[in-house]
Design an enzyme around this catalytic site. Structure first.
Site, short mmCIF file in Angstrom:
data_model
loop_
_atom_site.label_atom_id
_atom_site.label_comp_id
_atom_site.label_asym_id
_atom_site.label_seq_id
_atom_site.Cartn_x
_atom_site.Cartn_y
_atom_site.Cartn_z
N GLU A 302 0.26 15.64 -16.62
CA GLU A 302 -0.26 15.03 -15.40
C GLU A 302 -0.62 16.10 -14.36
O GLU A 302 -1.50 15.91 -13.53
CB GLU A 302 0.78 14.06 -14.83
CG GLU A 302 0.20 12.71 -14.47
CD GLU A 302 1.26 11.67 -14.13
OE1 GLU A 302 1.31 10.67 -14.86
OE2 GLU A 302 2.03 11.85 -13.16
N HIS A 331 10.31 18.54 -41.08
CA HIS A 331 9.98 17.75 -42.26
C HIS A 331 8.84 16.79 -42.01
O HIS A 331 8.61 15.87 -42.79
CB HIS A 331 11.24 17.01 -42.75
CG HIS A 331 12.31 17.97 -43.18
ND1 HIS A 331 12.49 18.37 -44.48
CD2 HIS A 331 13.24 18.64 -42.46
CE1 HIS A 331 13.49 19.23 -44.55
NE2 HIS A 331 13.96 19.42 -43.33
N LYS A 445 -4.62 1.90 -13.14
CA LYS A 445 -3.79 1.03 -12.30
C LYS A 445 -4.67 0.01 -11.59
O LYS A 445 -4.36 -1.18 -11.55
CB LYS A 445 -3.08 1.86 -11.22
CG LYS A 445 -1.82 2.57 -11.67
CD LYS A 445 -1.08 3.12 -10.46
CE LYS A 445 0.04 4.04 -10.89
NZ LYS A 445 0.69 4.73 -9.78
O1 PA5 Z 1 4.52 11.57 -11.34
C1 PA5 Z 1 4.12 10.57 -10.77
O2 PA5 Z 1 3.77 10.60 -9.59
C2 PA5 Z 1 4.06 9.24 -11.49
O3 PA5 Z 1 4.45 9.31 -12.80
C3 PA5 Z 1 4.96 8.23 -10.79
O4 PA5 Z 1 6.27 8.70 -10.81
C4 PA5 Z 1 4.89 6.87 -11.46
O5 PA5 Z 1 3.55 6.42 -11.48
C5 PA5 Z 1 5.74 5.87 -10.70
O6 PA5 Z 1 5.34 5.78 -9.36
P1 PA5 Z 1 6.28 5.18 -8.26
O7 PA5 Z 1 7.46 6.07 -8.12
O8 PA5 Z 1 5.45 5.13 -7.02
O9 PA5 Z 1 6.67 3.82 -8.75
#
Ligand code: PA5
Length: 475
Positions: A302, A331, A445
């Protein structure tokens, strides 16, 4: 736990990048000349991270978590003590950065069959992290917990994540139906003032809440209350975890790659990616470290998977993280790593001394294929297989390096987390990208909002209707 300097040194994690170099890999390796050519870039990346550390506006608040949580840690420990006294089950509701850290720490530092142990052998309540909205999983969780005896830690920075809020709606409803006061069964970990959990807390009359600071993004939040509360509930020494992170921070203070493990690791990965090594395999030789790979996969993917530099140029960079487990995946996947395309860097996580020892009994002496094992230990076997795999990859000209944890404990895990976070920040700076946003996640989203009829997304709903499957391509 007080640690002497000698103890710190004995528990210091080390990065061995011998098998990334041309000295051992021939023309498939990285030469000293190439490293020299990139030293300036490494120094600049180090300067960028050092100069901006702690800056909330740049999402760099995570760098200070080992230092600025003294009061919060006391509050977490007190809350955890009460939770342990009052509840039989502790369930984290969260996803992505709000779940992967707690899963990793639980698996790394608790008994591998923690929930199956009798109560007297567990330090805390039974523990679950629900990071999906699969209805089967929800239903089957409810088969094994009793909501009246459960504390739900709802973790969401935004309070707007559909998955987490769906889970919250379900458990709140169940608690009410069971005649329970919802407020007494939930702890929120969320933004200080914004977001729906703040509103819900007010409506419920003040829910016990912990704050996820402005400058700490989800995937950099394991050392904040996101990870510390679940860990403390499990009896994990969270102060030692933070000490480990601070120790790694100190180890990475130099801009010289020979004296900064996270910087050299970031640089080697950067050079490899520039040479088309766009797959990064993380292969711990330890079941305790298995879920480090899941946490790392999010952090690395990410953060680095971006299509534009900070200067607005098109770039499409990033490395696809692959999770593997030693020896299990020897394996299944190692054949590909040894003989497939030259498109990977394999990072091993090795352990110096496992917390358990298991001698292999003598037997079957008349069958040489089996008899040779007797008299060794399982630790010797797993370590030998780790070395042998690294050796085989090196012989085949495959880039690989090893991060060794002398033992797996809070101090070494804290080091490892901070190491990977710094490595990611350095690598992002080398690419000159925004390491801390995730615009590519937002599109999906929004489409989900549209499909489920969230007000304000009507336009997108129409667009999605036009994207219906084409019968010509369905067989
Ligand atoms: O790294 C990130 O920002 C995302 O993976 C969030 O943690 C994830 O989308 C969850 O978001 P939130 O904490 O707002 O529910």
């Amino acid at each position: 736990m007080k640690l002497s300097e000698n103890q710190r040194k004995a528990w210091r994690i080390k990065v061995d990048y011998t098998n990334m170099t041309d000295k051992y890999l021939g023309d498939k390796g990285i030469s000293p000349k190439t490293i020299d050519k990139h030293k300036k870039l490494a120094r600049e990346a180090h300067a960028y991270v050092s100069e901006n550390r702690g800056k909330d506006e740049l999402f760099m608040g995570w760098t200070e978590l080992p230092y600025n949580q003294t009061e919060i840690v006391e509050d977490i420990l007190e809350t955890a003590k009460n939770i342990r006294k009052k509840f039989e089950y502790f369930v984290v509701l969260g996803i992505g950065g709000s779940a992967l850290g707690p899963i990793m720490a639980f698996n790394a530092l608790c008994h591998l069959h923690y929930n199956d142990l009798p109560k007297s052998k567990r330090k805390g309540p039974k523990f679950y992290v629900e990071d999906n909205v699969d209805p089967v999983r929800m239903k089957e969780l409810l088969d094994v917990i009793d909501v009246r005896k459960t504390c739900f830690n709802v973790i969401s920075k935004s309070g707007a994540t559909s998955e987490t809020m769906t889970q919250y709606l379900i458990v709140a409803d169940l608690l009410k139906a069971a005649g329970e006061d919802v407020k007494e069964h939930v702890v929120f970990t969320t933004d200080a003032s914004r977001g729906n959990l703040v509103k819900i807390s007010k409506e419920l009359g003040g829910v016990k809440s912990f704050v996820l600071g402005d400058g700490v993004g989800g995937r950099f939040s394991e050392l904040s209350p996101v990870g510390l509360l679940p860990a403390a509930v499990l009896g994990i020494d969270i102060k030692l975890l933070l000490k480990g992170a601070a120790y790694m921070d100190k180890m990475c203070s130099s801009s010289d790659i020979r004296r900064n493990p996270a910087l050299v690791s970031a640089l080697l990965q950067y050079i490899s990616m520039q040479n088309g090594k766009n797959i990064g395999v993380l292969m711990p030789y330890s079941d305790n470290l298995k879920y480090v790979s899941d946490w790392y996969a999010q952090l690395w993917a990410e953060s680095l998977g971006k299509n534009e530099t900070l200067a607005g140029e098109k770039c499409n960079v990033g490395q696809t993280p692959v999770k593997a487990l030693g020896v299990t995946d020897q394996h299944s996947q190692v054949q590909l790593y040894t003989e497939g395309p030259y498109d990977k860097v394999v990072t091993f996580l090795s352990v110096g001394a496992y917390k358990e020892q298991f001698p292999i009994p003598h037997g079957c002496e008349n069958i040489p294929d089996v008899g040779f094992l007797g008299g060794h230990t399982m630790e010797e076997l797993i370590q030998a297989e780790n070395k042998a795999t690294a050796f085989a990859l090196t012989k085949a000209g495959r880039l690989n390096y090893t991060i060794t944890l002398p033992v797996v404990n809070e101090f070494t895990l804290g080091q490892l987390l901070y190491f990977f976070e710094l490595q990611t920040a350095y690598a992002g700076a080398m690419f000159n990208i925004n390491t801390f946003n995730q615009p590519g996640v937002e599109a999906g989203k929004k489409a989900t909002f549209a499909l489920l009829g969230k007000p304000g997304y009507e336009g997108q709903k129409a667009e999605l209707a036009g994207a219906a499957p084409d019968e010509n391509y369905i067989v």
